[in-house]
Design an enzyme around this catalytic site. Sequence first.
Site, PDB file in Angstrom:
ATOM      1  N   ARG A   1       0.309 -13.639  17.180  1.00 21.31           N
ATOM      2  CA  ARG A   1       0.639 -13.646  15.738  1.00 21.31           C
ATOM      3  C   ARG A   1      -0.616 -13.855  14.899  1.00 21.31           C
ATOM      4  O   ARG A   1      -0.688 -13.474  13.737  1.00 21.31           O
ATOM      5  CB  ARG A   1       1.707 -14.707  15.424  1.00 21.31           C
ATOM      6  CG  ARG A   1       2.079 -14.783  13.944  1.00 21.31           C
ATOM      7  CD  ARG A   1       3.485 -15.353  13.702  1.00 21.31           C
ATOM      8  NE  ARG A   1       3.778 -16.515  14.505  1.00 21.31           N
ATOM      9  CZ  ARG A   1       3.365 -17.753  14.235  1.00 21.31           C
ATOM     10  NH1 ARG A   1       2.632 -17.994  13.167  1.00 21.31           N
ATOM     11  NH2 ARG A   1       3.683 -18.755  15.022  1.00 21.31           N
TER      12      ARG A   1
ATOM     13  N   TYR B   1      11.175   2.020  -3.594  1.00 17.09           N
ATOM     14  CA  TYR B   1      12.018   2.049  -2.397  1.00 17.09           C
ATOM     15  C   TYR B   1      13.103   0.969  -2.555  1.00 17.09           C
ATOM     16  O   TYR B   1      12.818  -0.131  -3.048  1.00 17.09           O
ATOM     17  CB  TYR B   1      11.146   1.803  -1.165  1.00 17.09           C
ATOM     18  CG  TYR B   1      11.952   1.523   0.079  1.00 17.09           C
ATOM     19  CD1 TYR B   1      12.914   2.425   0.524  1.00 17.09           C
ATOM     20  CD2 TYR B   1      11.772   0.350   0.797  1.00 17.09           C
ATOM     21  CE1 TYR B   1      13.669   2.163   1.656  1.00 17.09           C
ATOM     22  CE2 TYR B   1      12.516   0.087   1.932  1.00 17.09           C
ATOM     23  CZ  TYR B   1      13.470   0.995   2.345  1.00 17.09           C
ATOM     24  OH  TYR B   1      14.219   0.723   3.461  1.00 17.09           O
TER      25      TYR B   1
ATOM     26  N   LYS C   1       6.036   5.624   8.655  1.00 11.74           N
ATOM     27  CA  LYS C   1       6.137   7.000   8.151  1.00 11.74           C
ATOM     28  C   LYS C   1       4.958   7.843   8.644  1.00 11.74           C
ATOM     29  O   LYS C   1       4.747   7.939   9.830  1.00 11.74           O
ATOM     30  CB  LYS C   1       6.232   6.980   6.628  1.00 11.74           C
ATOM     31  CG  LYS C   1       7.070   5.825   6.056  1.00 11.74           C
ATOM     32  CD  LYS C   1       8.521   5.836   6.500  1.00 11.74           C
ATOM     33  CE  LYS C   1       9.293   4.728   5.789  1.00 11.74           C
ATOM     34  NZ  LYS C   1      10.552   4.378   6.407  1.00 11.74           N
TER      35      LYS C   1
HETATM   36  N1  PLP Z   1       7.695   1.581   1.041  1.00 13.69           N
HETATM   37  C1  PLP Z   1       8.253   2.794   0.958  1.00 13.69           C
HETATM   38  C2  PLP Z   1       7.746   3.747  -0.090  1.00 13.69           C
HETATM   39  C3  PLP Z   1       9.282   3.177   1.822  1.00 13.69           C
HETATM   40  O1  PLP Z   1       9.815   4.399   1.716  1.00 13.69           O
HETATM   41  C4  PLP Z   1       9.731   2.235   2.797  1.00 13.69           C
HETATM   42  C5  PLP Z   1      10.804   2.586   3.741  1.00 13.69           C
HETATM   43  O2  PLP Z   1      11.407   3.626   3.666  1.00 13.69           O
HETATM   44  C6  PLP Z   1       9.140   0.968   2.836  1.00 13.69           C
HETATM   45  C7  PLP Z   1       8.111   0.681   1.960  1.00 13.69           C
HETATM   46  C8  PLP Z   1       9.592  -0.065   3.822  1.00 13.69           C
HETATM   47  O3  PLP Z   1       9.045   0.210   5.070  1.00 13.69           O
HETATM   48  P1  PLP Z   1       9.691  -0.238   6.457  1.00 13.69           P
HETATM   49  O4  PLP Z   1      10.982   0.519   6.604  1.00 13.69           O
HETATM   50  O5  PLP Z   1       8.654   0.128   7.445  1.00 13.69           O
HETATM   51  O6  PLP Z   1       9.941  -1.709   6.361  1.00 13.69           O
END
Ligand code: PLP
Length: 395
Positions: free
Chosen positions: A58, A111, A210
């Site tokens: 960690r 998001y 992503k």
């Molecule tokens: N930021 C954006 C623009 C996203 O599209 C997402 C998830 O779709 C996140 C943050 C959150 O990421 P995670 O799903 O890896 O926690």
Amino acid sequence: MSTSSENFATKVIHGGSKKNAEGALSAPIFQSSTFIFDSAAQGGRRFAGEEGGYIYTRLGNPTINALEEKIALLEEAEECVAFSSGMGAISGAVVPHLQAGDHLLSDKTLYGCTFDLFSHLLPKLGIEVEFIDFSNIEQVKKSLRPDTRAVYFETPANPNMKIIDVELVARLAHQASARMLVITDNTFATPYLTRPLLLGADIVVHSATKYLNGHGDVVAGFACGSHELMKPVRSVGLKDLTGAVLGPFEAFLILRGLKTMKLRMDQHCANAMKIARFLDSCPQVLKVYFPGLKSHPGHEIAARQMKQFGGMISFEVKSYEAAKKMLDHLKLCCLAVSLGDCETLIQHPASMTHSAYSKEEREAAGFSDGLIRLSVGLEEAGDIIDDLSQALAAE
Ligand code: PLP
């Protein structure tokens, strides 16, 4: 397009430290939770920060650190901190820099889970969050207050590809207060297309789930910035607050995925341009949201701050019912949330990724119940178009 990225393909392959004891070409996976000390005194020195070396995963791990070095290089940051998800990175980066009584000025198009964190959890900690439209610069100027500690936005924003002028917002925010933090989510653009730190941002966050990983098999996140700003992110945000540490195997998979990132991104972007033009010509589609189209209100800013226009498109059909019908008729595109994978992924933000928004909040943020979000994959563009075309005809 001014973003310099001439040697990006080389950096994603060779960037960061390649040294390891056995000379392995691929980063070895240190699948170990803890590390053995030579002596009790050495353990004490490492905890006291008097001696380098690993303690506990960690707090640091060679595979994770190799990945952090590479991401820092790509974002042109002094330091990167890896997390086990994008949400881990966002909360781990934002919360340690704010305290009760602070004002956080955020764009209202986010998001869904980030919106949930900001609208429900941060206020419980005594942090006031105000949501405005960052593409309206007069509104930004009026809303910056002496107690504003940070501004936060995504560009392109999820789900409707709103483009924010990073350089202009960062300049205004820093003029308003020297201690202001400009935090931006660079998930949709990736460091290949935009490097916000070079445009004046202080902290960049990512869902590495992503494009950075790119293969739909990892959940991960990053925060990047100066050593000074990353110190509390690592020592409080990651260590104590979320404990959202990335696994060494996931770090290895992202290191592997990164090697082809430039090739993947070029193809995502080229496919998206063709598909956006196709959607724009469809009678069933009311509106296409893609920064590469001249009709997009953020097109000129995107042309300036992005190397290409990305692989994400949203489009509007007449209703939720029409959207469901279209989605249920797809044969090739996968009906799934997430984005940035080899497969074309398609989903309905209002009922899925952005269901944390109420209908009124969605309307205020600029996305309707008929909006469909498309993450354009690496298949032949013609095959994706054929699939969308037959599904739209069924709508
Ligand atoms: N930021 C954006 C623009 C996203 O599209 C997402 C998830 O779709 C996140 C943050 C959150 O990421 P995670 O799903 O890896 O926690």
